[in-house]
Write an enzyme that holds these catalytic residues in place. Structure first.
Site, PDB file in Angstrom:
ATOM      1  N   ASP A 152     -62.998  17.318  12.306  1.00 26.89           N
ATOM      2  CA  ASP A 152     -61.604  17.431  11.894  1.00 26.89           C
ATOM      3  C   ASP A 152     -61.434  18.821  11.316  1.00 26.89           C
ATOM      4  O   ASP A 152     -61.927  19.131  10.241  1.00 26.89           O
ATOM      5  CB  ASP A 152     -61.278  16.376  10.833  1.00 26.89           C
ATOM      6  CG  ASP A 152     -59.876  16.546  10.264  1.00 26.89           C
ATOM      7  OD1 ASP A 152     -59.083  17.293  10.869  1.00 26.89           O
ATOM      8  OD2 ASP A 152     -59.587  15.943   9.220  1.00 26.89           O
ATOM      9  N   SER A 154     -58.755  20.469  10.289  1.00 27.19           N
ATOM     10  CA  SER A 154     -57.665  20.788   9.373  1.00 27.19           C
ATOM     11  C   SER A 154     -58.243  21.363   8.086  1.00 27.19           C
ATOM     12  O   SER A 154     -59.176  20.819   7.513  1.00 27.19           O
ATOM     13  CB  SER A 154     -56.821  19.545   9.089  1.00 27.19           C
ATOM     14  OG  SER A 154     -57.612  18.480   8.646  1.00 27.19           O
ATOM     15  N   SER A 158     -57.910  26.283  11.969  1.00 24.84           N
ATOM     16  CA  SER A 158     -58.026  26.066  13.407  1.00 24.84           C
ATOM     17  C   SER A 158     -56.844  26.660  14.163  1.00 24.84           C
ATOM     18  O   SER A 158     -57.001  27.138  15.282  1.00 24.84           O
ATOM     19  CB  SER A 158     -58.153  24.576  13.711  1.00 24.84           C
ATOM     20  OG  SER A 158     -57.090  23.846  13.130  1.00 24.84           O
ATOM     21  N   ALA A 160     -55.137  29.413  13.459  1.00 26.79           N
ATOM     22  CA  ALA A 160     -55.374  30.850  13.610  1.00 26.79           C
ATOM     23  C   ALA A 160     -56.482  31.111  14.610  1.00 26.79           C
ATOM     24  O   ALA A 160     -56.415  32.056  15.397  1.00 26.79           O
ATOM     25  CB  ALA A 160     -55.715  31.478  12.250  1.00 26.79           C
ATOM     26  N   ASP A 203     -56.399  33.929   7.204  1.00 28.74           N
ATOM     27  CA  ASP A 203     -57.133  33.202   8.240  1.00 28.74           C
ATOM     28  C   ASP A 203     -57.540  34.106   9.391  1.00 28.74           C
ATOM     29  O   ASP A 203     -58.711  34.196   9.759  1.00 28.74           O
ATOM     30  CB  ASP A 203     -56.285  32.042   8.769  1.00 28.74           C
ATOM     31  CG  ASP A 203     -56.022  30.994   7.712  1.00 28.74           C
ATOM     32  OD1 ASP A 203     -56.658  31.044   6.656  1.00 28.74           O
ATOM     33  OD2 ASP A 203     -55.160  30.127   7.945  1.00 28.74           O
TER      34      ASP A 203
END
Length: 440
Positions: A152, A154, A158, A160, A203
């Site tokens: 996962d 989040s 992810s 960017a 990011d």
């Protein structure tokens, strides 16, 4: 630290074969963009205010296998999502508009319309960003995009990583040479202008600039950055504790925010409101309202004029900025325990002053702090869902991972049931930044 072991050659081979079959090319022609996820040990929620941040990339992320299409068409498949995205690079792609839709074709050849919040929007955003800066795109790509299996993502940037992957692929296919600093700006255009997100540049900067084993430090106001190499990591300190480290990624099982409004954009606005009030109090009415434009003396002199919630946002900014500065010094001299304590303090300020974090994430954060060998922990990402990160002594990483799995499952059994056992707590290492791999 072994970060270059990702992606494994077997995974690259599988992606090359799949794309070669889709495109009718040889595997030697298939190129792969490696766009890693990032973690942010220090510098939470202050990049959008021009603050100082730190980051590093890990040995997990996005892989985009592609070949130049030979014409202006882009054809994309996803390992995680269904359908096929098709568009042309010579079409106009306009920023976020209500009701826009991508045309997605399913495997049976029929078409359906899917709202533009679907996965293909990042590729269109990359075309928009490149063309808006005057780059000429004649060549599309045929590609398959894939995220690290079972993870996962989040809270790991992810989005960017996906944007950067498409930028690098399109630039490579069109023989366009773009510097990392330019690509930071291009990905900002994808996120801020095309997708309408209010995030800063941390990011994409981390993804494009980071080096294996190093800490990336960036001043988000000036865009100046430096790569900080830790010293003497394998030498034992005075307590006999090894200074070598690994990174724990602990997933909460939260797939969505617990409220309909995560508050991300609202927090950004509150920081700007606090900055405006402080600058006005100092007679600086013409200065742009971001907290990095507020001198610390001005903050100390006028912070009592702020409403309580705005005072907490400003306190988070100024204390976090200081933690980043102290953290860079600690990292550079190999003082990992001190660095870890700063990470934990960052997590605490995110909860108390920035007021992000829901019950499961806070519980996961507290479990990590009790785990053997953990030097420090905090939320990763906006703090409304996703995962927590921790810096852990290498020798105790496996023991810590088992502890966190067991203890968190007692607190949140239902959420843990959403996570695969392998992905619940991952032991990661630092890795290199985004790059294109050409088959030899």
């Amino acid at each position: 630290m072994g970060g270059n072991s990702w992606p494994p050659e077997s995974e690259l081979d599988d992606l090359r074969k799949t794309v070669a079959d889709i495109a009718g090319r040889t595997t030697k022609e298939v190129r792969v963009v490696v766009s890693p996820y990032r973690i942010c040990p220090l510098g939470a929620h202050i990049d959008h205010q021009g603050g100082a941040v730190s980051a590093m990339t890990i040995n997990k992320g996005i892989l985009l296998a592609f070949v130049p299409s030979g014409n202006s068409e882009v054809v994309l498949h996803s390992a995680q999502f269904g359908g096929e995205v098709r568009f042309r690079v010579d079409e106009s792609h306009h920023p976020k508009k209500a009701g826009n839709a991508n045309e997605i074709r399913n495997g049976k050849g029929s078409t359906k319309l899917v709202e533009e919040c679907f996965w293909g929007r990042y590729a269109k955003g990359a075309v928009y960003a490149l063309k808006s800066k005057g780059n000429i795109l004649n060549q599309g790509i045929i590609g398959l995009i894939s995220g690290s299996s079972g993870l996962d993502s989040s809270g790991l940037s992810s989005s960017a990583a996906v944007g950067v992957a498409y930028l690098l692929a399109l630039e490579n296919a069109n023989n366009i040479s773009i510097s990392p600093s330019e690509n930071i700006e291009y990905d900002r255009l994808i996120e801020n202008e095309y997708l309408g997100l209010s995030n800063g540049i941390l990011d994409q900067s981390a993804i494009l600039l980071s080096k294996q084993g190093c800490l990336t430090f960036m001043d988000c106001k000036t865009k100046d950055y430096k790569i900080v190499n830790p010293s003497n990591l394998k030498v034992n300190d005075t307590n006999g504790v090894s200074k070598s480290y690994k990174i724990l990624l602990a997933c909460s099982g939260l797939k969505h925010a617990l409220t309909s409004d995560t508050g991300y954009n609202r927090r950004v606005a509150e920081c700007q409101e606090a900055a405006r009030m402080l600058l006005d109090a100092a007679g600086k009415h013409e200065v742009k309202a971001i907290l990095s434009n507020v001198e610390e003396e001005v903050y100390e002199a006028h912070k009592d004029k702020l409403e309580p919630h705005l005072a907490r946002r400003a306190e988070h900014y100024f204390s976090e900025n200081m933690r980043v500065m102290k953290g860079v010094e600690a990292w550079a001299s190999g003082r990992m325990e001190e660095f870890g304590k700063l990470i934990t303090a960052s997590g605490q300020s995110s909860i108390q002053n920035y007021e992000c974090g829901c019950k499961p994430l806070i519980e996961l954060y507290e479990v990590l702090l009790r785990a053997p060998g953990v030097l420090g922990a905090r939320f990763s990402g906006a703090g409304f869902r996703g995962c927590c990160i921790a810096l852990v002594n290498s020798d105790l990483a496996s023991e810590a991972a088992s502890f966190v799995k067991n203890e968190y499952s007692k607190l949140q059994p239902e959420l843990v049931s959403n996570i695969t056992q392998e992905a619940a707590v991952l032991i990661c290492e630092s890795g290199d930044g985004a790059r294109v791999i050409i088959a030899s």
